[in-house]
Design an enzyme around this catalytic site. Structure first.
Site, PDB file in Angstrom:
ATOM      1  N   HIS A 203       1.539  -1.177  -0.286  1.00 14.09           N
ATOM      2  CA  HIS A 203      -0.270  -0.411  -0.222  1.00 14.09           C
ATOM      3  C   HIS A 203       1.215   0.837   0.220  1.00 14.09           C
ATOM      4  O   HIS A 203       2.556   1.452   0.515  1.00 14.09           O
ATOM      5  CB  HIS A 203      -0.804  -0.417   1.060  1.00 14.09           C
ATOM      6  CG  HIS A 203      -0.575   0.364   2.732  1.00 14.09           C
ATOM      7  ND1 HIS A 203       0.586  -1.072   3.379  1.00 14.09           N
ATOM      8  CD2 HIS A 203       0.264   1.237   2.882  1.00 14.09           C
ATOM      9  CE1 HIS A 203       1.344  -0.567   4.072  1.00 14.09           C
ATOM     10  NE2 HIS A 203       1.597   0.735   4.822  1.00 14.09           N
ATOM     11  N   ASP A 205       1.154   5.409   1.809  1.00 11.83           N
ATOM     12  CA  ASP A 205       0.489   6.348   2.562  1.00 11.83           C
ATOM     13  C   ASP A 205      -0.398   7.386   2.521  1.00 11.83           C
ATOM     14  O   ASP A 205       0.417   7.971   1.447  1.00 11.83           O
ATOM     15  CB  ASP A 205       1.420   6.542   4.389  1.00 11.83           C
ATOM     16  CG  ASP A 205       1.910   5.028   4.930  1.00 11.83           C
ATOM     17  OD1 ASP A 205       1.366   3.828   4.713  1.00 11.83           O
ATOM     18  OD2 ASP A 205       3.200   5.003   5.396  1.00 11.83           O
ATOM     19  N   ARG A 270       7.748  -8.677  15.024  1.00  6.07           N
ATOM     20  CA  ARG A 270       8.048  -7.085  15.111  1.00  6.07           C
ATOM     21  C   ARG A 270       7.181  -6.073  15.066  1.00  6.07           C
ATOM     22  O   ARG A 270       6.285  -6.667  15.821  1.00  6.07           O
ATOM     23  CB  ARG A 270       8.348  -7.044  13.733  1.00  6.07           C
ATOM     24  CG  ARG A 270       9.012  -6.023  12.911  1.00  6.07           C
ATOM     25  CD  ARG A 270       8.828  -6.244  11.591  1.00  6.07           C
ATOM     26  NE  ARG A 270       9.154  -4.577  11.765  1.00  6.07           N
ATOM     27  CZ  ARG A 270       8.865  -3.669  10.608  1.00  6.07           C
ATOM     28  NH1 ARG A 270       7.518  -4.023  10.046  1.00  6.07           N
ATOM     29  NH2 ARG A 270       8.607  -2.673  10.354  1.00  6.07           N
TER      30      ARG A 270
END
Length: 330
Positions: A203, A205, A270
């Site tokens: 994607h 932002d 993570r």
């Protein structure tokens, strides 16, 4: 720990070759005189760069990371008291409203602490005030860094006044967000060395810029101009900056928003923390006149509210700017 449901359709991608930092990812030392030119070059070529000497203390980083991991270590039934994320709060696996699924859980907050109180009280209980203080210290430091970077961008582009970008962040109505993503170690990772499960799908932002840091676990990948993917070596003490769709429009395509994704790690969890710099909802987004100089505008003018409204039901990988691109007459 996340678990797979038989009905959930996770995505896998081919591994991309790990790349060395020096040969791929632009590095900007914010304390050096050449920071402005390096930032502009990085935004034009990659839409992405790494910053050091950023002014955010490791103490502020470590304290917030510790609080975040304490939260994500809670039993799921406890975390879900802070959800569902519509849009703010705790989310698990589902991303957005259109069926995107990832190997992650997250806590999405606004940078205006007044609006976070119900979510934080549900999530942190008696520790709410401690978390709020730690979060405030971190966000204030990151906001200061963001303003410095945005001013450097304007100066590097010879835009006056040089706060043309940073004033949108400092506006009392700025629609900025803060997100903590937790990607648990994926138990199925490693069964096939040629594939990775997607933690967060590809994607761009939508905001102006995003300021991201993570722990020392790999997973972040960015797409280059030729469409190939490279892995970003993790660096616990540095920040990574993404150009967003809004900045692409304001620079009339000179800066390009970077397409990125996160792949699951089979060995370690993570944790990433991202500050998204958003303009006020009423702000008009259009190419800046000082950058045009007789050039055709590539985008129709729109407000940040119109952008968000038009893309409410979009999928992660969609080109959200497509609604606002000017189509040349044939």
């Amino acid at each position: 720990m996340l678990s797979k449901s038989p009905t959930e359709q996770y995505t896998y991608v081919m591994n991309c070759k790990q790349t060395t930092f020096s040969s791929e990812i632009p590095l900007v030392d914010l304390s050096k005189p050449d920071a402005k030119s390096l930032i502009v070059n990085a935004c034009e070529e990659f839409g992405f760069f790494k910053v050091i000497n950023h002014g955010v203390s490791m103490e502020a980083i470590s304290k917030l990371e510790s609080e975040a991991m304490n939260f994500f270590s809670l039993p799921l039934i406890e975390k879900e008291k802070a959800g569902p994320a519509y849009p703010f709060g705790y989310g698990n696996k589902s991303i957005g409203h259109s069926g995107d699924v990832g190997w992650l859980e997250y806590l999405l907050l606004t940078t205006n602490q007044e609006y976070n109180s119900p979510t934080l009280s549900s999530a942190f209980g008696q520790n709410t005030e401690k978390f709020r203080t730690v979060l405030d210290d971190y966000m204030c430091a990151v906001r200061k860094m963001a303003c410095e970077i945005l001013d450097f961008m304007a100066e590097g582009l010879n835009i006056q006044p040089n706060n043309v970008f940073s004033k949108l962040l400092m506006d009392k109505d700025s629609d900025s967000l803060f997100r903590m993503n937790h990607y648990p170690a994926c138990p199925e990772q490693g069964e096939d060395d040629d594939e990775n499960m997607i933690g967060f799908g590809e994607h761009t932002d939508p905001q102006i810029i995003s300021l991201l840091r993570s722990n020392n676990t790999s997973g972040l990948q960015i797409s280059l101009r030729d469409g190939s993917w490279i892995s970003v070596p993790p660096d616990h003490s540095s920040f990574f900056i993404n150009v967003g769709d809004s900045l692409q429009v304001m620079t009339n395509g000179r800066f390009r928003s970077v397409r990125h994704r996160v792949v699951a790690n089979g060995l370690k969890s993570r944790l990433s923390m991202i500050y998204f710099v958003g303009p006020p909802l009423s702000e008009k987004i259009a190419p800046l006149p000082s950058l045009m100089k007789g050039k055709e505008s590539l985008y129709k003018e729109f407000t940040w509210f119109e952008y968000k409204n038009s893309n409410y039901g979009s999928r992660l990988a969609d080109n959200r700017l497509g609604h606002f691109e000017r189509i040349a007459a044939s």
